[in-house]
Design an enzyme around this catalytic site. Sequence first.
Site, PDB file in Angstrom:
ATOM      1  N   ASP A  63       0.804  -1.230   0.000  1.00 25.56           N
ATOM      2  CA  ASP A  63       0.000   0.000   0.000  1.00 25.56           C
ATOM      3  C   ASP A  63       0.834   1.276   0.000  1.00 25.56           C
ATOM      4  OD1 ASP A  63       0.943   0.113   2.641  1.00 25.56           O
ATOM      5  OD2 ASP A  63      -0.953  -0.609   3.468  1.00 25.56           O
ATOM      6  N   HIS A  80       7.391  -7.669  -1.587  1.00 23.13           N
ATOM      7  CA  HIS A  80       6.587  -7.955  -2.772  1.00 23.13           C
ATOM      8  C   HIS A  80       6.469  -6.741  -3.690  1.00 23.13           C
ATOM      9  CE1 HIS A  80       5.468 -11.660  -0.870  1.00 23.13           C
ATOM     10  NE2 HIS A  80       4.973 -11.035   0.148  1.00 23.13           N
TER      11      HIS A  80
END
Length: 87
Positions: A63, A80
């Site tokens: 995010d 990631h």
Amino acid sequence: YDPTTVVSWSLFRENQFPYLELRRPFILGLNQEKKWKPTLAHFFLDTLEKKGVLSRVYTQNIDGLDYQMDIPHEKIVPCHGSLGSAS
């Protein structure tokens, strides 16, 4: 051009980028006036940085909220990737 192509499973298996670009505003909360806000854990890491005891932040979040804190970007390791730093 079929706009639903970007949400097809076959394209996602080959290249996730078009889908993630489409979803970026939702994931980052951009379309809802910064809906996603840093949590207590983000502020804890920020405090550790201000006290000079934070070496590194390994995160699985995509995010980008880690990048909104006062933590130097070179100390943040997104396992990631991150939509917060994607260009």
